[in-house]
Enzyme design. Structure first.
Site, PDB file in Angstrom:
ATOM      1  N   HIS A 312      30.914  60.003 -70.251  1.00  0.00           N
ATOM      2  CA  HIS A 312      30.952  59.542 -68.869  1.00  0.00           C
ATOM      3  C   HIS A 312      30.490  60.668 -67.973  1.00  0.00           C
ATOM      4  O   HIS A 312      30.768  61.833 -68.251  1.00  0.00           O
ATOM      5  CB  HIS A 312      32.390  59.137 -68.485  1.00  0.00           C
ATOM      6  N   ASP A 369      34.433  50.977 -71.392  1.00  0.00           N
ATOM      7  CA  ASP A 369      33.639  49.936 -72.032  1.00  0.00           C
ATOM      8  C   ASP A 369      33.821  49.864 -73.531  1.00  0.00           C
ATOM      9  O   ASP A 369      33.379  48.911 -74.174  1.00  0.00           O
ATOM     10  CB  ASP A 369      32.146  50.168 -71.735  1.00  0.00           C
TER      11      ASP A 369
HETATM   12  N1  ACO Z   1      26.647  59.787 -77.764  1.00  0.00           N
HETATM   13  C1  ACO Z   1      26.105  60.922 -78.213  1.00  0.00           C
HETATM   14  N2  ACO Z   1      25.798  61.974 -77.424  1.00  0.00           N
HETATM   15  C2  ACO Z   1      26.029  61.854 -76.114  1.00  0.00           C
HETATM   16  C3  ACO Z   1      26.600  60.689 -75.561  1.00  0.00           C
HETATM   17  C4  ACO Z   1      26.911  59.631 -76.437  1.00  0.00           C
HETATM   18  N3  ACO Z   1      27.448  58.506 -75.985  1.00  0.00           N
HETATM   19  N4  ACO Z   1      26.731  60.847 -74.231  1.00  0.00           N
HETATM   20  C5  ACO Z   1      26.255  62.061 -73.946  1.00  0.00           C
HETATM   21  N5  ACO Z   1      25.836  62.676 -75.084  1.00  0.00           N
HETATM   22  C6  ACO Z   1      25.294  64.021 -75.179  1.00  0.00           C
HETATM   23  C7  ACO Z   1      23.884  64.093 -74.641  1.00  0.00           C
HETATM   24  O1  ACO Z   1      22.928  63.878 -75.654  1.00  0.00           O
HETATM   25  C8  ACO Z   1      23.813  65.483 -74.072  1.00  0.00           C
HETATM   26  O2  ACO Z   1      23.593  66.356 -75.128  1.00  0.00           O
HETATM   27  P1  ACO Z   1      22.753  67.734 -74.880  1.00  0.00           P
HETATM   28  O3  ACO Z   1      23.624  68.566 -73.997  1.00  0.00           O
HETATM   29  O4  ACO Z   1      22.596  68.296 -76.267  1.00  0.00           O
HETATM   30  O5  ACO Z   1      21.456  67.332 -74.240  1.00  0.00           O
HETATM   31  C9  ACO Z   1      25.230  65.719 -73.548  1.00  0.00           C
HETATM   32  O6  ACO Z   1      26.085  64.861 -74.315  1.00  0.00           O
HETATM   33  C10 ACO Z   1      25.397  65.401 -72.076  1.00  0.00           C
HETATM   34  O7  ACO Z   1      24.907  64.090 -71.851  1.00  0.00           O
HETATM   35  P2  ACO Z   1      24.228  63.612 -70.484  1.00  0.00           P
HETATM   36  O8  ACO Z   1      23.484  62.342 -70.726  1.00  0.00           O
HETATM   37  O9  ACO Z   1      23.476  64.740 -69.883  1.00  0.00           O
HETATM   38  O10 ACO Z   1      25.506  63.355 -69.596  1.00  0.00           O
HETATM   39  P3  ACO Z   1      25.611  62.377 -68.399  1.00  0.00           P
HETATM   40  O11 ACO Z   1      26.828  62.767 -67.668  1.00  0.00           O
HETATM   41  O12 ACO Z   1      24.339  62.329 -67.632  1.00  0.00           O
HETATM   42  O13 ACO Z   1      25.759  60.975 -69.142  1.00  0.00           O
HETATM   43  C11 ACO Z   1      26.410  58.829 -69.767  1.00  0.00           C
HETATM   44  C12 ACO Z   1      26.782  60.104 -69.009  1.00  0.00           C
HETATM   45  C13 ACO Z   1      25.066  58.264 -69.258  1.00  0.00           C
HETATM   46  C14 ACO Z   1      27.494  57.788 -69.535  1.00  0.00           C
HETATM   47  C15 ACO Z   1      26.265  59.160 -71.285  1.00  0.00           C
HETATM   48  O14 ACO Z   1      27.466  59.731 -71.766  1.00  0.00           O
HETATM   49  C16 ACO Z   1      25.895  57.918 -72.119  1.00  0.00           C
HETATM   50  O15 ACO Z   1      24.709  57.587 -72.221  1.00  0.00           O
HETATM   51  N6  ACO Z   1      26.914  57.246 -72.736  1.00  0.00           N
HETATM   52  C17 ACO Z   1      26.682  56.010 -73.452  1.00  0.00           C
HETATM   53  C18 ACO Z   1      26.540  54.852 -72.476  1.00  0.00           C
HETATM   54  C19 ACO Z   1      27.869  54.450 -71.866  1.00  0.00           C
HETATM   55  O16 ACO Z   1      28.862  54.288 -72.567  1.00  0.00           O
HETATM   56  N7  ACO Z   1      27.863  54.253 -70.540  1.00  0.00           N
HETATM   57  C20 ACO Z   1      29.051  53.759 -69.823  1.00  0.00           C
HETATM   58  C21 ACO Z   1      29.458  54.680 -68.747  1.00  0.00           C
HETATM   59  S1  ACO Z   1      30.983  54.084 -68.075  1.00  0.00           S
HETATM   60  C22 ACO Z   1      30.543  52.928 -66.943  1.00  0.00           C
HETATM   61  O17 ACO Z   1      29.465  52.821 -66.436  1.00  0.00           O
HETATM   62  C23 ACO Z   1      31.623  51.961 -66.637  1.00  0.00           C
END
Ligand code: ACO
Length: 435
Positions: A312, A369
């Site tokens: 998140h 979620d």
């Molecule tokens: N699985 C694996 N790796 C992940 C995940 C995941 N679900 N989420 C983040 N990471 C990793 C990224 O690859 C990144 O790695 P790096 O540092 O080596 O590049 C690091 O963790 C940081 O991730 P970011 O995408 O930069 O973090 P951000 O805060 O922008 O992303 C997000 C948040 C978009 C929710 C992300 O965690 C994601 O895509 N999760 C899956 C989708 C999801 O469940 N979304 C629901 C959000 S809750 C809502 O809207 C109600």
């Protein structure tokens, strides 16, 4: 915020070469302070650069507070756990809109007003016929909510506080009706009109699942679960869809148009679409023995696969909503006697990920979620409806935030700037001279 009083303002100093400027720092009631850079460009000629707005506070708000490190979510100061456990969704709606919990009389009056606005304009029914039956219900919701401004013109004057409140009540009352109609339309069943002697959640479930040929009795356990799911999703401060609503609203657009913009934004898989994506992923994994393979993929920097329902932008600790959602999921499955193998996959995936260095280091925890998809599926909703339910719940948050923005004397048209890296000015060449 001491922005208005100007009292005890702390100062941040910015030095560029031999010049320096001061910018005030404001403290909130809790949480990080902000540096007021609104005069930065006028004074220094430079902008801030913050893709994804990870360090940017876009507004002052009194509605929702999140401490992502501690896993805390407060609506108007009240913990989400207490509201979900002891209150109901309409109480939360009142709280978000008015700022205080209602007295018994206020609650009765509010429930009554919402209940008596649940019917849609009869002409709205015809509006649905223009959509294909296989249209995604989020596409239908976006269109129909946007169309409300054409049906309820008498509550689109945003300068009139009474009209603002009428529009707010209409949105909260009509969004479940429209959502249920979108569902009924997609499965070719007749629309079910709202029934005023039912509570908000039971009424919604009835509009979704009743058919004219049978008596429908709302199941109190499922209605309670639905109500709690609505409460958990009611608001989440300045997330992407809420910021979209505020940005649209900053132009003076009417509230129905702004909420339609919010719904369109919510549809994205990184936002509201994640519960659909999480369930799809659990189905793809299929069984507990295949989890390591998927965890490996999620950790592989060369693989775009992510564990949906994990991570998140704000919560770097267990999402407090996910805990309540997990409990609700168990309650629903027990009530229905459903033994869903995907729940075993989810529980095991959560267990493994919470002990895995990659997820620990990156502070990736299950979000709301992760369990909502399994719960909603057990309740009878198809996956395409999941984000629609999220939109129904979030409508109150969007409208409360929109109202707060309109009523904020510091409110301005939202207009971010950019770092331009395209071509500088160049001479136009007629096509005959281009190579
Ligand atoms: N699985 C694996 N790796 C992940 C995940 C995941 N679900 N989420 C983040 N990471 C990793 C990224 O690859 C990144 O790695 P790096 O540092 O080596 O590049 C690091 O963790 C940081 O991730 P970011 O995408 O930069 O973090 P951000 O805060 O922008 O992303 C997000 C948040 C978009 C929710 C992300 O965690 C994601 O895509 N999760 C899956 C989708 C999801 O469940 N979304 C629901 C959000 S809750 C809502 O809207 C109600």
């Amino acid at each position: 915020m001491d922005a208005k009083t100007g009292a005890n303002i702390k100062i941040a100093k910015l030095t560029l070469g031999d010049k320096s400027w001061s910018f005030p720092i404001y403290d909130g009631t809790v949480g990080p302070s902000v540096m007021d850079v609104s005069k930065l460009y006028a004074e220094t000629g430079i902008f801030t650069y913050d893709p994804g707005f990870t360090s940017t506070g876009s507004c002052e708000s009194k509605i929702t507070y999140i401490d992502g490190d501690a896993g805390v979510l407060l609506y108007r100061g009240y913990p989400i756990e207490d509201l979900a456990e002891h209150g109901d969704f309409l109480e939360t709606c009142y709280l978000l809109l008015y700022g205080e919990l209602p007295t018994a009389a206020q609650k009765e009056n509010f429930d009554d007003r919402v209940t008596h606005h649940t019917m849609g304009h009869e002409q709205m029914m015809r509006f649905f016929q223009g959509f294909r039956r296989d249209a995604h219900p989020m596409a239908v919701m976006t269109g129909c909510v946007g169309a409300l401004s054409a049906f309820y013109h008498d509550s689109t004057d945003i300068t009139d506080p009474t009209q603002r409140m009428v529009a707010s009540i209409r949105m909260i009352a009509k969004s479940p009706t429209l959502a249920a109609m979108a569902y009924k339309y997609s499965i070719g069943q007749p629309f079910v009109y709202p029934k005023n002697d039912l509570d908000y959640a039971s009424n919604f479930l009835r509009m979704c699942f009743a058919v004219p040929c049978e008596e429908y009795k709302p199941n109190p356990v499922l209605a309670r679960a639905m109500d709690r799911i609505f409460t958990l999703h009611a608001d989440h401060e300045q997330n992407a869809s809420t910021s979209t609503v505020r940005l649209a609203g900053s132009t003076g657009a009417n509230p129905f148009a702004c909420i339609a913009a919010g719904i369109a934004c919510l549809w994205g898989p990184a936002h509201g679409g994640a519960n659909e994506a999480a369930l799809k992923m659990l189905g793809e994994i299929g069984s507990v023995d295949r989890i390591p393979e998927y965890v490996k993929r999620a950790k592989d920097p060369n693989d775009s696969f992510r564990l949906m329902g994990f991570g998140h932008r704000v919560y770097k600790h267990y999402d407090p909503r996910a805990k309540i959602m997990q409990k609700t999921c168990h309650e629903v499955l027990n009530e229905l006697g459903v033994n869903d193998p995907l729940l075993d996959v989810a529980l095991e995936l959560e267990r493994i990920a919470l002990h895995d260095d990659y997820f620990i280091e990156k502070r990736l925890y299950p979000n709301v979620d992760f369990y909502s998809g399994i719960t909603l599926r057990a309740m009878g909703f198809p996956t395409a409806m999941f984000t629609v339910l999220f939109a129904v719940a979030r409508t109150v948050g969007w409208i409360a935030q929109w109202k707060e923005m309109i009523e904020d004397p510091h409110q301005k048209l939202g207009r971010p700037r950019q770092l331009y890296t395209g071509s500088p000015r160049r001479e136009y060449q007629p096509i005959s001279r281009r190579k």
